[in-house]
Design an enzyme around this catalytic site. Structure first.
Site, PDB file in Angstrom:
ATOM      1  N   CYS A  85      47.207  40.770  36.695  1.00 36.37           N
ATOM      2  CA  CYS A  85      46.503  41.867  36.661  1.00 36.37           C
ATOM      3  C   CYS A  85      45.648  42.188  35.531  1.00 36.37           C
ATOM      4  CB  CYS A  85      47.809  43.504  36.913  1.00 36.37           C
ATOM      5  SG  CYS A  85      46.597  44.825  37.939  1.00 36.37           S
ATOM      6  N   LEU A  86      44.076  41.933  35.651  1.00 31.18           N
ATOM      7  CA  LEU A  86      43.462  41.511  34.847  1.00 31.18           C
ATOM      8  C   LEU A  86      41.795  41.837  35.458  1.00 31.18           C
ATOM      9  CD1 LEU A  86      42.902  41.867  31.707  1.00 31.18           C
ATOM     10  CD2 LEU A  86      42.224  39.685  31.440  1.00 31.18           C
TER      11      LEU A  86
END
Length: 183
Positions: A85-86
């Site tokens: 999750c970036l």
């Protein structure tokens, strides 16, 4: 569309010529693995991960898909799938970025500054917020257990052969995990 394919080749070659160990999955330049070392002076500094990279046909106009192959305990990484999750990779990607940015800036920043308010791993996020010391201990334990040089060298097919052990460890309680010495 020769421009995206030329850019893809140039970025992959640049990554290969850097200090990163790159392992191509097939003859194309769309899928490969990169050996990634945890950032210095962080909880992850002793870890070495194998990162799976998939480049879409529209790269660099569309972001690469990035995932950890060996396990990592982090609020913004799904423990089982390795999905990351970036925000920069998933939402604000720009053709100005390249693969070197992913490994020299984005992933180190992710590990240095986890965001427990936007988790993919709820357990890691909750533990980080309520018991920082226990969270840090668990991160280090995962680094020792799953992020050694030989772990980064494994192919996903090889990882599945020890799936029974991993499943057992995954479902055990924190107290049980902390109580067992590494074999």
């Amino acid at each position: 569309m020769s421009s995206p394919s030329k850019r893809r080749e140039m970025d992959v070659m640049k990554l290969m010529m850097s200090d990163y160990k790159v392992e191509m999955v097939n003859d194309g330049m769309n899928e490969f693995y990169v050996e990634f070392h945890g950032p210095r002076e962080s909880l992850y500094q002793d870890g070495i991960w194998k990162i799976r990279v998939e480049l879409p046909e529209a790269y660099p106009y569309k972001s690469p898909s990035i995932g950890f192959v060996n396990r990592i305990f982090h609020p913004n990484v799904d423990e089982m799938s390795g999905s990351v999750c970036l925000d920069v990779i998933n939402q604000t990607w720009s053709p100005m970025f390249d693969l070197i940015n992913v490994f020299e800036v984005f992933l180190p920043q992710l590990l240095l500054y986890p965001n427990p308010t936007d988790p993919l791993n709820g357990e890691a996020a909750a533990l980080m917020m309520r018991d920082r010391e226990h969270y840090e201990q668990k991160v280090k334990e995962y680094c020792k257990r799953y992020a050694k040089a030989e772990d980064a060298g494994n192919h996903p097919e090889e990882d599945s052969s020890d799936g029974d052990m991993s499943d057992e460890e995954h479902t055990s309680s924190d107290e049980e995990m902390a109580g067992h010495a590494d074999p």
